[in-house]
Design a protein around this motif. Structure first.
Motif, PDB file in Angstrom:
ATOM      1  N   ALA A 227       0.815  -1.210   0.000  1.00 23.55           N
ATOM      2  CA  ALA A 227       0.000   0.000   0.000  1.00 23.55           C
ATOM      3  C   ALA A 227       0.851   1.263   0.000  1.00 23.55           C
ATOM      4  N   ARG A 228       2.014   1.174   0.576  1.00 20.22           N
ATOM      5  CA  ARG A 228       2.876   2.344   0.650  1.00 20.22           C
ATOM      6  C   ARG A 228       3.685   2.571  -0.620  1.00 20.22           C
ATOM      7  N   ALA A 229       3.845   1.549  -1.424  1.00 24.48           N
ATOM      8  CA  ALA A 229       4.724   1.633  -2.596  1.00 24.48           C
ATOM      9  C   ALA A 229       4.307   2.706  -3.595  1.00 24.48           C
ATOM     10  N   PRO A 230       3.025   2.821  -4.003  1.00 25.47           N
ATOM     11  CA  PRO A 230       2.689   3.862  -5.005  1.00 25.47           C
ATOM     12  C   PRO A 230       2.999   5.270  -4.516  1.00 25.47           C
ATOM     13  N   LYS A 231       2.772   5.556  -3.231  1.00 21.38           N
ATOM     14  CA  LYS A 231       3.045   6.908  -2.721  1.00 21.38           C
ATOM     15  C   LYS A 231       4.544   7.222  -2.792  1.00 21.38           C
ATOM     16  N   VAL A 232       5.363   6.266  -2.358  1.00 20.45           N
ATOM     17  CA  VAL A 232       6.809   6.507  -2.368  1.00 20.45           C
ATOM     18  C   VAL A 232       7.316   6.625  -3.800  1.00 20.45           C
ATOM     19  N   TYR A 233       6.819   5.764  -4.686  1.00 28.38           N
ATOM     20  CA  TYR A 233       7.273   5.798  -6.076  1.00 28.38           C
ATOM     21  C   TYR A 233       6.871   7.102  -6.761  1.00 28.38           C
ATOM     22  N   ASP A 234       5.646   7.575  -6.497  1.00 22.87           N
ATOM     23  CA  ASP A 234       5.216   8.847  -7.086  1.00 22.87           C
ATOM     24  C   ASP A 234       6.065  10.003  -6.582  1.00 22.87           C
ATOM     25  N   LYS A 235       6.376  10.002  -5.291  1.00 25.67           N
ATOM     26  CA  LYS A 235       7.205  11.074  -4.757  1.00 25.67           C
ATOM     27  C   LYS A 235       8.636  11.002  -5.304  1.00 25.67           C
ATOM     28  N   LEU A 236       9.115   9.782  -5.542  1.00 25.94           N
ATOM     29  CA  LEU A 236      10.432   9.642  -6.152  1.00 25.94           C
ATOM     30  C   LEU A 236      10.438  10.207  -7.562  1.00 25.94           C
ATOM     31  N   LYS A 237       9.417   9.903  -8.334  1.00 25.34           N
ATOM     32  CA  LYS A 237       9.335  10.433  -9.698  1.00 25.34           C
ATOM     33  C   LYS A 237       9.198  11.952  -9.696  1.00 25.34           C
ATOM     34  N   ASP A 238       8.391  12.486  -8.774  1.00 26.19           N
ATOM     35  CA  ASP A 238       8.262  13.938  -8.694  1.00 26.19           C
ATOM     36  C   ASP A 238       9.591  14.592  -8.335  1.00 26.19           C
ATOM     37  N   ALA A 239      10.319  13.973  -7.401  1.00 29.87           N
ATOM     38  CA  ALA A 239      11.627  14.520  -7.029  1.00 29.87           C
ATOM     39  C   ALA A 239      12.597  14.467  -8.202  1.00 29.87           C
ATOM     40  N   GLU A 240      12.542  13.401  -8.981  1.00 25.77           N
ATOM     41  CA  GLU A 240      13.427  13.305 -10.144  1.00 25.77           C
ATOM     42  C   GLU A 240      13.075  14.350 -11.197  1.00 25.77           C
ATOM     43  N   MET A 241      11.767  14.565 -11.407  1.00 22.09           N
ATOM     44  CA  MET A 241      11.361  15.568 -12.388  1.00 22.09           C
ATOM     45  C   MET A 241      11.784  16.970 -11.956  1.00 22.09           C
ATOM     46  N   ALA A 242      11.613  17.273 -10.668  1.00 22.25           N
ATOM     47  CA  ALA A 242      12.043  18.582 -10.180  1.00 22.25           C
ATOM     48  C   ALA A 242      13.549  18.764 -10.325  1.00 22.25           C
ATOM     49  N   LEU A 243      14.310  17.710 -10.043  1.00 21.77           N
ATOM     50  CA  LEU A 243      15.764  17.795 -10.193  1.00 21.77           C
ATOM     51  C   LEU A 243      16.157  17.944 -11.651  1.00 21.77           C
ATOM     52  N   GLU A 244      15.488  17.259 -12.552  1.00 21.52           N
ATOM     53  CA  GLU A 244      15.812  17.371 -13.970  1.00 21.52           C
ATOM     54  C   GLU A 244      15.521  18.769 -14.505  1.00 21.52           C
ATOM     55  N   GLU A 245      14.436  19.386 -14.025  1.00 24.50           N
ATOM     56  CA  GLU A 245      14.142  20.748 -14.457  1.00 24.50           C
ATOM     57  C   GLU A 245      15.239  21.713 -14.016  1.00 24.50           C
ATOM     58  N   LEU A 246      15.694  21.558 -12.783  1.00 18.98           N
ATOM     59  CA  LEU A 246      16.770  22.433 -12.315  1.00 18.98           C
ATOM     60  C   LEU A 246      18.078  22.150 -13.048  1.00 18.98           C
ATOM     61  N   GLU A 247      18.341  20.885 -13.346  1.00 20.54           N
ATOM     62  CA  GLU A 247      19.558  20.558 -14.087  1.00 20.54           C
ATOM     63  C   GLU A 247      19.504  21.115 -15.502  1.00 20.54           C
ATOM     64  N   ALA A 248      18.322  21.088 -16.107  1.00 21.97           N
ATOM     65  CA  ALA A 248      18.184  21.698 -17.431  1.00 21.97           C
ATOM     66  C   ALA A 248      18.384  23.206 -17.362  1.00 21.97           C
ATOM     67  N   GLN A 249      17.927  23.807 -16.282  1.00 19.45           N
ATOM     68  CA  GLN A 249      18.133  25.241 -16.122  1.00 19.45           C
ATOM     69  C   GLN A 249      19.614  25.563 -15.948  1.00 19.45           C
ATOM     70  N   VAL A 250      20.325  24.736 -15.197  1.00 23.00           N
ATOM     71  CA  VAL A 250      21.766  24.942 -15.035  1.00 23.00           C
ATOM     72  C   VAL A 250      22.488  24.727 -16.363  1.00 23.00           C
ATOM     73  N   ALA A 251      22.045  23.726 -17.129  1.00 29.85           N
ATOM     74  CA  ALA A 251      22.680  23.483 -18.427  1.00 29.85           C
ATOM     75  C   ALA A 251      22.478  24.660 -19.371  1.00 29.85           C
ATOM     76  N   GLU A 252      21.282  25.255 -19.330  1.00 28.18           N
ATOM     77  CA  GLU A 252      21.047  26.426 -20.170  1.00 28.18           C
ATOM     78  C   GLU A 252      21.842  27.630 -19.670  1.00 28.18           C
ATOM     79  N   LEU A 253      21.987  27.726 -18.348  1.00 18.92           N
ATOM     80  CA  LEU A 253      22.776  28.822 -17.796  1.00 18.92           C
ATOM     81  C   LEU A 253      24.235  28.714 -18.201  1.00 18.92           C
ATOM     82  N   SER A 254      24.734  27.488 -18.308  1.00 20.12           N
ATOM     83  CA  SER A 254      26.135  27.308 -18.692  1.00 20.12           C
ATOM     84  C   SER A 254      26.396  27.718 -20.141  1.00 20.12           C
ATOM     85  N   ARG A 255      25.345  27.839 -20.960  1.00 17.83           N
ATOM     86  CA  ARG A 255      25.533  28.252 -22.354  1.00 17.83           C
ATOM     87  C   ARG A 255      25.768  29.754 -22.488  1.00 17.83           C
TER      88      ARG A 255
END
Length: 718
Positions: free
Chosen positions: A202-230
């Motif tokens: 029962a706990r698995a979907p909540k943890v997995y969704d939060k993991l995916k959300d955390a990864e998406m938020a990190l990827e957005e910031l990493e893309a912003q840093v990559a654009e800043l480096s240009r």
């Protein structure tokens, strides 16, 4: 103070106990922080913030026994001067850590600036509002004391101590009330192995969704840093070193080319970047990036731990049928190599003995919780009837024996443990997403939790002392040092006596499962996570079971492929993976992307083993279906509609299609629409036309037998 035993014995015991407490605190720090890479400005204050409140668990029983003016005492006692010095050091150092040192260092470590001076200035600015509120309340308290007491000659220090105590008591009573119910409840529920497995699902979907959300938020910031480096010119050229550090922090794009590469279009990414790059923006970006990394780390570790728990618990459940239990996915440790347990004794241990011990311990702690709660309720009205007095005090309302000291120390330790359990388990939004992660706790989270522990130590200690009655704790050094200041005004006296009745509120909420109802009424702003331990429900455990099964099986196949490719075996990326069709598409290997600083989490999350698995119950891991109580396992597999399972679905579709294509329709279906034929008995001597099946020698019942595997000249086979 009269003593019968030699004082050296008590002093040696006190020194050894303090050394043991220090070692335990160091081990706790090592569990949550890497000691070699953690800076000293974090380790030293956090160590004292944990060790000083823990020493109060030892100091209170010694103070209670030392206040007994009886020559028959055989407890551990110390001189009055030594106890007073110990209380002064413990209290004032804890006070300084709680209200000044730890908040400043916490914001200092959380600041996104590079230079120490800028980080310190940012920390002071962040704490300015906090200190303004605290000093404002302090001025109001001083004005109240002046009206009720008349002067400040002896009450200024007492007022400060009383205000700090009242705030800490309010938080401690709420957290302790929840923990006194949650800990026994969790132990009792853990004893049910099958129910434990369902709660993991029962706990698995909540943890997995939060993991995916955390990864998406990190990827957005990493893309912003990559654009800043240009950006090479303009205001960005002034902060090239800072920007390069951010790029190194994200490990892009060389180490992870598949996650953000190709980078989002310039128009989409540059919209989040200001036209003028300033130090304040870069500090904010650095802080958000660090928060996103720690959030991803937190949920990645939680997901890895949940996968490992699911595999182990499933193996325990399935061992009910085979009476053998082998954890093939456990890492090779010294204990696993020298363990004397056989598969049968391991099954008895995990399936029968440990659940029984958990149930027994839960019953004992439930009794202790009842004693503490009832003592809190009876203290304002019938203090002599408090059950805790009967367990701690001996004849004459004194602690004159060592067992009484041991029981009082255990009671205070359990009250502190219940408070800390609630502090780490309650997902209130005021915690701001802070969490303790094994070996990777963020510095700001470590400072915050340490400050809360230091803040709650003194209120819990004084609250426990008041449960024993006035005639007991009024004789202690602790009361003369702190208690007299808290009871300086009538308001603080009434607050100290009546406020612990508030413990009924968290106890009732924890017993009745009110947290889920409160969350549904007030919304998600109050609670950050709808945890199953809080709302009492089990959620969508079927979906969680499918998610864990897919993740575990996909990780095992990936490990098998990686090990075979590393050994340069004939198995290549183009060859089919054993157990899979050659036409099926590859499945995801891990629930999160790989990064150089996350290898420790990947090693934990890959619960599948590349070695041959000898345990059949561990191989049949996490199949889909319902529980079978007589077999102790889960069967009846189902399919889900997750796009990530497209490989298995396409394989199953091909098999069904091939079966339908090779299926020959029955004879009666092909003769539909050709009209009705006259029976033979109406034809007289006429010869009826025969079709090609009759001409081939097939009898009337041959077509029916052929559907069940029969032939034209044989019997029907079932």
């Amino acid at each position: 103070m009269p003593q019968t035993g030699p004082p050296v014995t008590s002093e040696v015991f006190a020194v050894l106990a303090l050394a043991a407490i220090s070692i335990i605190v160091v081990l706790i720090l090592r569990h949550y922080l890497p000691l070699r890479t953690t800076p000293a400005y974090l380790l030293v204050p956090v160590f004292f913030a944990l060790a000083l409140p823990a020493s109060m668990v030892l100091l209170v029983p010694i103070d209670l026994a030392s206040a007994t003016k009886s020559p028959e005492t055989s407890a551990i006692i110390l001189p009055h001067r030594a106890i007073l010095v110990a209380w002064r050091i413990a209290y004032w150092l804890t006070f300084a850590l709680t209200w000044f040192i730890l908040p400043v260092l916490g914001e200092y470590s959380d600041s996104g600036y590079r230079e120490p001076r800028e980080k310190l200035e940012d920390s002071l600015r962040a704490n300015a509002q906090y200190y303004a509120i605290m000093f404002g309340l302090g001025i109001v308290g001083l004005f109240y004391v002046f009206l009720s007491y008349g002067h400040f000659s002896t009450s200024l220090k007492s007022t400060v101590m009383a205000l700090a105590y009242c705030w800490g008591l309010a938080l401690a009573i709420y957290l302790m009330g929840h923990g006194l119910v949650a800990i026994p409840k969790r132990l009792v529920r853990w004893a049910d192995v099958r129910g434990r497995l369902r709660r993991i699902y029962a706990r698995a979907p909540k943890v997995y969704d939060k993991l995916k959300d955390a990864e998406m938020a990190l990827e957005e910031l990493e893309a912003q840093v990559a654009e800043l480096s240009r950006r090479k010119g303009g205001s960005a050229s002034l902060f090239q070193d800072w920007i390069e550090e951010l790029v190194d922090l994200t490990n892009l794009p060389e180490s992870q080319p598949g996650r953000v590469a190709p980078v989002a279009p310039v128009s989409a990414s540059s919209s989040a970047l200001p036209n003028v790059i300033t130090a304040k923006f870069l500090a904010s970006l650095t802080q958000r990036l660090l928060h996103a990394r720690h959030s991803r780390t937190r949920y990645a570790a939680e997901w890895s731990r949940l996968l490992r728990s699911a595999v182990r618990t499933q193996a325990i459940v399935e061992s009910a049928a085979s009476k053998r239990l082998v954890f093939t996915n456990d890492p090779s440790t010294l204990w696993s190599r020298i363990s004397p347990l056989t598969p049968y004794t391991r099954h008895l241990l995990h399936f029968y003995l440990l659940p029984f011990l958990s149930l027994a311990l839960g019953a004992v702690l439930a009794l202790a919780s009842f004693v503490i709660v009832s003592s809190e309720l009876l203290k304002p009205f019938f203090p002599h009837a408090a059950p805790i007095r009967l367990t701690v005090l001996s004849s004459g309302n004194k602690i004159a024996l060592f067992p009484g000291q041991a029981i009082s120390s255990l009671c205070l330790s359990y009250m502190s443990l219940a408070t800390l359990y609630s502090l780490t388990e309650l997902p209130l939004t005021i915690w701001r997403g802070r969490a303790l992660v094994r070996r990777n706790t963020s510095h700001e989270s470590a400072f915050w939790y340490a400050s809360q522990i230091a803040r709650l130590g003194v209120p819990l200690t004084y609250n426990f002392a008041t449960l024993l009655g006035d005639e007991v704790y009024h004789r202690t050094v602790f009361y003369n040092f702190l208690g007299s200041g808290i009871n300086l005004t009538p308001l603080s006296s009434w607050f100290d006596w009546l406020f612990p009745v508030f413990i009924l509120f968290p106890v009732g909420m924890a017993l009745g499962g009110v947290y889920g109802r409160v969350r549904r009424v007030w919304g998600a702003w109050l609670y950050a996570d709808d945890d199953e331990e809080l709302n009492g429900g089990e959620g969508d455990w079927l979906g969680g079971r499918a998610l864990i099964e897919r993740e575990v099986q996909g990780t095992r196949r990936a490990d098998l492929f990686n090990n075979a490719y590393r050994d340069r075996s004939p198995l290549t990326p183009s060859s089919p993976i054993p157990g899979r069709s050659a036409t099926s598409s590859p499945r995801p290997t891990t629930p999160f992307a790989t990064s150089p600083n996350q290898s420790s989490y990947l090693s934990v999350s890959r619960v599948g083993s590349s070695r041959p698995q000898a345990n059949t119950s561990a191989r049949r891991t996490l199949t889909l279906g319902t529980f079978s109580r007589d077999r102790g396992r889960i069967d009846d597999p189902e399919d889900d509609d997750d796009p990530e399972r497209e490989g298995l679905l396409s394989e199953w579709t091909h098999r069904v299609k091939n079966t339908i294509d090779t299926l020959e329709p029955p004879r009666w279906l092909s003769e539909l629409g050709q009209g009705f034929r006259r029976p033979r008995w109406l034809a007289g001597g006429e010869t009826l036309p025969t079709n090609r099946s009759r001409s081939s020698g097939e009898g009337p019942g041959d077509s029916f037998r052929r559907w069940f595997g029969g032939s034209s000249g044989g019997n029907t086979r079932f």
